[in-house]
Design a protein around this motif. Structure first.
Motif, PDB file in Angstrom:
ATOM      1  N   TYR A   6       0.854  -1.185   0.000  1.00 43.67           N
ATOM      2  CA  TYR A   6       0.000   0.000   0.000  1.00 43.67           C
ATOM      3  C   TYR A   6       0.890   1.235   0.000  1.00 43.67           C
ATOM      4  CZ  TYR A   6      -3.481  -3.370   1.577  1.00 43.67           C
ATOM      5  OH  TYR A   6      -4.306  -4.454   1.670  1.00 43.67           O
ATOM      6  N   ARG A  26       4.861   9.884  -0.439  1.00 45.38           N
ATOM      7  CA  ARG A  26       4.168   8.603  -0.367  1.00 45.38           C
ATOM      8  C   ARG A  26       5.213   7.499  -0.234  1.00 45.38           C
ATOM      9  NH1 ARG A  26       1.288  11.940  -3.569  1.00 45.38           N
ATOM     10  NH2 ARG A  26      -0.963  11.994  -3.227  1.00 45.38           N
ATOM     11  N   PRO A  59      -7.871   5.961   6.744  1.00 44.23           N
ATOM     12  CA  PRO A  59      -8.310   6.075   5.347  1.00 44.23           C
ATOM     13  C   PRO A  59      -8.885   7.463   5.109  1.00 44.23           C
ATOM     14  CG  PRO A  59      -9.787   4.642   6.593  1.00 44.23           C
ATOM     15  CD  PRO A  59      -8.699   5.071   7.525  1.00 44.23           C
ATOM     16  N   ASP A  60      -8.439   8.100   4.056  1.00 42.91           N
ATOM     17  CA  ASP A  60      -8.978   9.398   3.657  1.00 42.91           C
ATOM     18  C   ASP A  60      -9.793   9.137   2.393  1.00 42.91           C
ATOM     19  OD1 ASP A  60      -9.377  11.907   2.363  1.00 42.91           O
ATOM     20  OD2 ASP A  60      -7.739  12.752   3.549  1.00 42.91           O
ATOM     21  N   HIS A  61     -11.104   9.130   2.542  1.00 44.81           N
ATOM     22  CA  HIS A  61     -11.976   8.751   1.431  1.00 44.81           C
ATOM     23  C   HIS A  61     -11.977   9.789   0.320  1.00 44.81           C
ATOM     24  CE1 HIS A  61     -13.141   5.268   3.675  1.00 44.81           C
ATOM     25  NE2 HIS A  61     -13.451   6.031   4.710  1.00 44.81           N
ATOM     26  N   GLU A  62     -11.801  11.050   0.659  1.00 41.07           N
ATOM     27  CA  GLU A  62     -11.722  12.094  -0.374  1.00 41.07           C
ATOM     28  C   GLU A  62     -10.486  11.907  -1.235  1.00 41.07           C
ATOM     29  OE1 GLU A  62     -12.161  16.216   0.605  1.00 41.07           O
ATOM     30  OE2 GLU A  62     -13.762  15.781   2.034  1.00 41.07           O
ATOM     31  N   ARG A  63      -9.371  11.656  -0.573  1.00 43.08           N
ATOM     32  CA  ARG A  63      -8.108  11.484  -1.295  1.00 43.08           C
ATOM     33  C   ARG A  63      -7.938  10.068  -1.842  1.00 43.08           C
ATOM     34  NH1 ARG A  63      -4.113  14.375   3.077  1.00 43.08           N
ATOM     35  NH2 ARG A  63      -2.434  13.852   1.655  1.00 43.08           N
ATOM     36  N   ARG A  64      -8.731   9.141  -1.308  1.00 45.86           N
ATOM     37  CA  ARG A  64      -8.631   7.728  -1.671  1.00 45.86           C
ATOM     38  C   ARG A  64      -7.248   7.168  -1.376  1.00 45.86           C
ATOM     39  NH1 ARG A  64     -12.134   7.071  -7.215  1.00 45.86           N
ATOM     40  NH2 ARG A  64     -14.082   7.757  -6.294  1.00 45.86           N
ATOM     41  N   GLU A  65      -6.757   7.515  -0.185  1.00 45.88           N
ATOM     42  CA  GLU A  65      -5.427   7.078   0.234  1.00 45.88           C
ATOM     43  C   GLU A  65      -5.424   6.820   1.729  1.00 45.88           C
ATOM     44  OE1 GLU A  65      -2.251   9.268  -2.511  1.00 45.88           O
ATOM     45  OE2 GLU A  65      -3.395  10.709  -1.329  1.00 45.88           O
TER      46      GLU A  65
END
Length: 156
Positions: A6, A26, A59-65
């Motif tokens: 990941y 990242r 989990p950041d759902h807006e960023r999808r990361e």
């Protein structure tokens, strides 16, 4: 069967983001528990994190990361960074790091930035002294990104 990897997003400190033009770094990681990841890269910009450290993510759902939340456990490894200067010092630096049993990653796009992993079993003080000699000679610029508790205590 290979373990799934990941990417974990580390938001950089404002000072670092301003000087590099990079707002996030990242790093590859593997799951080690629920919302826990073991870092599998040596950071180029993130401070306080080393290869093998276990971090909590959200989990950041807006960023999808997955986004870094906090350090949970040190691996015992430390992170140093250097910028190579002068007339092609990479051979000398690489030979010294190999002899010390350190690993490193080279920055993207031919930049002379190296992120160095000093494993827990390596004598950190000795590696640091060798790199400081090179820095004093003007061959490199040196920064300590994360010094493990093990290395701070003088072990290895």
């Amino acid at each position: 069967m290979s373990e799934r990897l990941y990417r974990v997003v580390f938001d950089l400190q404002e000072r670092i983001a301003c000087s590099t033009g990079i707002g996030v770094e990242r790093l590859w990681a593997e799951k080690s528990g629920r919302l826990e990841m073991r870092v599998l890269n040596v950071p180029f910009y993130v401070r306080g994190i080393a290869f093998g450290d276990v971090v909590r993510v959200r989990p950041d759902h807006e960023r999808r990361e997955f986004v870094f939340e906090e350090l949970l456990a040190e691996s015992g490894n430390s992170t140093m960074r250097i910028i190579l200067r002068g007339a092609q010092p990479e051979g000398e630096v690489g030979a010294m790091l190999r002899a010390a049993d350190c690993g490193w990653e080279v920055g993207p796009q031919g930049i002379f930035l190296w992120a160095i992993d000093v494993p827990a079993h390596v004598n950190y003080a000795s590696v640091r002294a060798d790199l400081l000699k090179m820095a004093d000679a003007g061959t490199i610029n040196l920064e300590e990104g994360a010094i493990s508790g093990l290395h701070r205590e003088g072990f290895g």
